[in-house]
Design a protein around this motif. Structure first.
Motif, PDB file in Angstrom:
ATOM      1  N   VAL A  10      50.664  61.292  13.066  1.00 32.44           N
ATOM      2  CA  VAL A  10      51.856  60.875  12.624  1.00 32.44           C
ATOM      3  C   VAL A  10      52.284  61.705  11.124  1.00 32.44           C
ATOM      4  N   VAL A  11      53.162  62.231  11.260  1.00 33.97           N
ATOM      5  CA  VAL A  11      53.622  63.008   9.996  1.00 33.97           C
ATOM      6  C   VAL A  11      54.701  62.742   9.046  1.00 33.97           C
ATOM      7  N   ALA A  12      54.447  62.928   7.888  1.00 33.20           N
ATOM      8  CA  ALA A  12      55.753  62.492   6.825  1.00 33.20           C
ATOM      9  C   ALA A  12      56.370  63.650   6.193  1.00 33.20           C
ATOM     10  N   LEU A  13      57.495  63.859   6.123  1.00 34.98           N
ATOM     11  CA  LEU A  13      58.333  64.651   5.434  1.00 34.98           C
ATOM     12  C   LEU A  13      59.262  64.113   4.477  1.00 34.98           C
ATOM     13  N   GLY A  14      59.267  64.634   3.334  1.00 31.63           N
ATOM     14  CA  GLY A  14      60.201  64.190   2.172  1.00 31.63           C
ATOM     15  C   GLY A  14      61.152  65.130   1.702  1.00 31.63           C
ATOM     16  N   ASN A  63      65.723  65.972  13.104  1.00 31.36           N
ATOM     17  CA  ASN A  63      65.541  67.396  13.541  1.00 31.36           C
ATOM     18  C   ASN A  63      64.677  68.058  12.434  1.00 31.36           C
ATOM     19  N   SER A  64      64.729  67.618  11.095  1.00 33.24           N
ATOM     20  CA  SER A  64      64.123  68.410  10.322  1.00 33.24           C
ATOM     21  C   SER A  64      62.548  68.326  10.228  1.00 33.24           C
ATOM     22  N   ILE A  65      62.241  67.110  10.667  1.00 35.61           N
ATOM     23  CA  ILE A  65      60.559  66.841  10.590  1.00 35.61           C
ATOM     24  C   ILE A  65      60.416  67.446  12.141  1.00 35.61           C
ATOM     25  N   GLU A  66      61.152  67.223  13.234  1.00 36.70           N
ATOM     26  CA  GLU A  66      60.669  67.946  14.455  1.00 36.70           C
ATOM     27  C   GLU A  66      60.646  69.470  14.506  1.00 36.70           C
ATOM     28  N   SER A  67      61.542  70.122  13.557  1.00 39.38           N
ATOM     29  CA  SER A  67      61.328  71.269  13.450  1.00 39.38           C
ATOM     30  C   SER A  67      59.850  71.664  12.718  1.00 39.38           C
TER      31      SER A  67
END
Length: 428
Positions: A201-205, A357-361
């Motif tokens: 699991v990844v997190a992007l802010g 989409n941003s985190i999937e990229s």
């Protein structure tokens, strides 16, 4: 001089001083000249390096042959050493200097600068993330001449692998320990990536100025709530403010939603519209799926969330008799797919925040860099590769489209907390 050694000298070790006059033995470079300009430059650079080392020793000890009773150090011969050159370790003679009172060795700044392995570790990571295997590492190196190549070291499969492991472990540790207290996040995206038998699991802010920041990752067998909760609690312990309203964009997984509501005081959840669209159309025959997808997209683009919700509910009623599964999927979490509409997010910024989409990229970049890995040994290896991929993705990030509208979104998020009437809080 070779590009990488010159860069190290001029940037990382500004205290190094070039000799006023450097003599190069041209006759010794005749063979290197026949192998090309780069080999000639390497040979010249190694001679200049020896001159730099000699100049360093003179600066520390004083000119040779002159008695100086006040000198703080003395020459102590030389020994074999290695410097970093073009992704390899090259042998040189390392001068030794000891303190005059015999208490210990005195460092030679030039040798310390060029002997450092940081650049070598960086090159190993860059080449492996560029899909160059450890077996073919030497193929990706710049030619330095036959004589230098014969004496070079550090290019074997095992040596490159050790450097890659060490560097990616460091990158993983940095990612999981970075201080988040200074980040003003407006939005957070959380998603999962499956690698072999492991789930990460990844997190992007997304900060108030539109910068995308990789925040954390966690590994487990499945994307369950406790793992996601641990990841989010880790963000809070590292200084992330979880008391202020924040827009959290997720794909709709129940485990993600539960963890977000458990950790954040005022999360405002936006369900990914693209995931919802796929979930609905996957339950429909192809002939009908395209029509339903078109109507859902039109509803999601409608600036009036009341009209959008009415259109989606009308579509669900039409589907409920013939395709009850698709209708139920469309109704499930429907309000949260329209959150950006209720917040009044302008269309340009909405295109970024309506989906994951941003985190999937970022996840796609992680997958692409690891595509040549054939055998995943354990979860730690998975974490190292994903962390390295997130670092590479961060280098490619640009500010999100519509970032100038993020301050207005911040105001809208803050207004989601009901105002407390003076005196009511005390009475409660």
């Amino acid at each position: 001089m070779p590009k990488d050694t010159h860069h190290t000298t001029t940037t990382d070790h500004a205290q190094l001083q070039l000799p006023e006059q450097v003599s190069v033995a041209v006759a010794e470079l005749a063979g290197a000249a026949r192998e090309g300009l780069l080999a000639l430059a390497v040979g010249t650079g190694l001679q200049v390096l020896q001159a730099l080392l000699a100049e360093d020793v003179d600066r520390l000890v004083g000119p040779r042959g002159r008695h100086n009773p006040d000198r703080a150090a003395v020459r102590h011969g030389s020994e074999p050493g290695q410097v970093t050159l073009g992704g390899r370790r090259v042998r040189v003679r390392r001068p030794r200097v000891r303190s005059a009172d015999g208490t210990g060795e005195v460092a030679v700044p030039t040798y310390q600068a060029f002997a450092a392995t940081d650049l070598l570790d960086q090159l190993a990571v860059e080449r492996m993330l560029a899909k160059l295997s450890t077996r073919r590492y030497q193929v990706g190196l710049e030619p330095v001449g036959a004589d230098v190549e014969r004496a070079a070291a550090g290019t074997s499969k095992s040596a490159v692998s050790r450097r890659f492991v060490a560097r990616t472990e460091h990158a993983l540790a940095e990612l999981l320990a970075q201080d988040l207290s200074g980040l003003d996040l407006v939005a957070l995206m959380v998603d999962g990536i499956r690698v072999a038998d492991h789930c990460c699991v990844v997190a992007l802010g997304i900060t108030i100025d539109g910068t995308k920041v990789p925040l954390a990752l966690a590994e487990g067998a499945t994307e369950h709530a406790s793992m996601v909760t641990d990841l989010l609690v880790g963000l809070r312990e590292r200084g992330l403010d979880t008391t202020r309203p924040i827009l959290v964009v997720i794909d709709g997984a129940k485990a993600l939603r539960r963890a977000v509501t458990d950790v954040f005081d005022h999360p405002v959840i936006q369900r990914c519209q693209l995931h919802k669209l796929r979930n609905v159309t996957d339950r429909l025959p192809d002939a009908l799926a395209s029509t339903v997808a078109k109507r859902m997209r039109a509803a999601y683009r409608n600036p009036d969330p009341l009209v959008a919700q009415a259109d989606l509910e009308a579509l669900a009623r039409e589907l409920s008799r013939s395709y009850p599964g698709a209708a139920a999927s469309l109704r499930e979490g429907q309000a949260e797919t329209l959150t950006i509409g209720w917040l009044g997010v302008p269309p340009t910024l909405a295109r970024t925040l309506r989906s994951t989409n941003s985190i999937e990229s970022m996840i796609a970049i992680c997958r692409d860099h690891a595509v040549n890995v054939k055998r995943w040994k354990d979860g730690q290896m998975v974490l190292r590769w994903v962390a390295a991929g997130m670092g590479e993705a961060a280098k490619q990030f640009r500010r999100v489209n519509g970032y100038l509208q993020l301050p207005a979104l911040r105001i809208a998020l803050d207004q989601t907390i009901p105002a407390v009437t003076p005196g009511k809080e005390d009475a409660a």
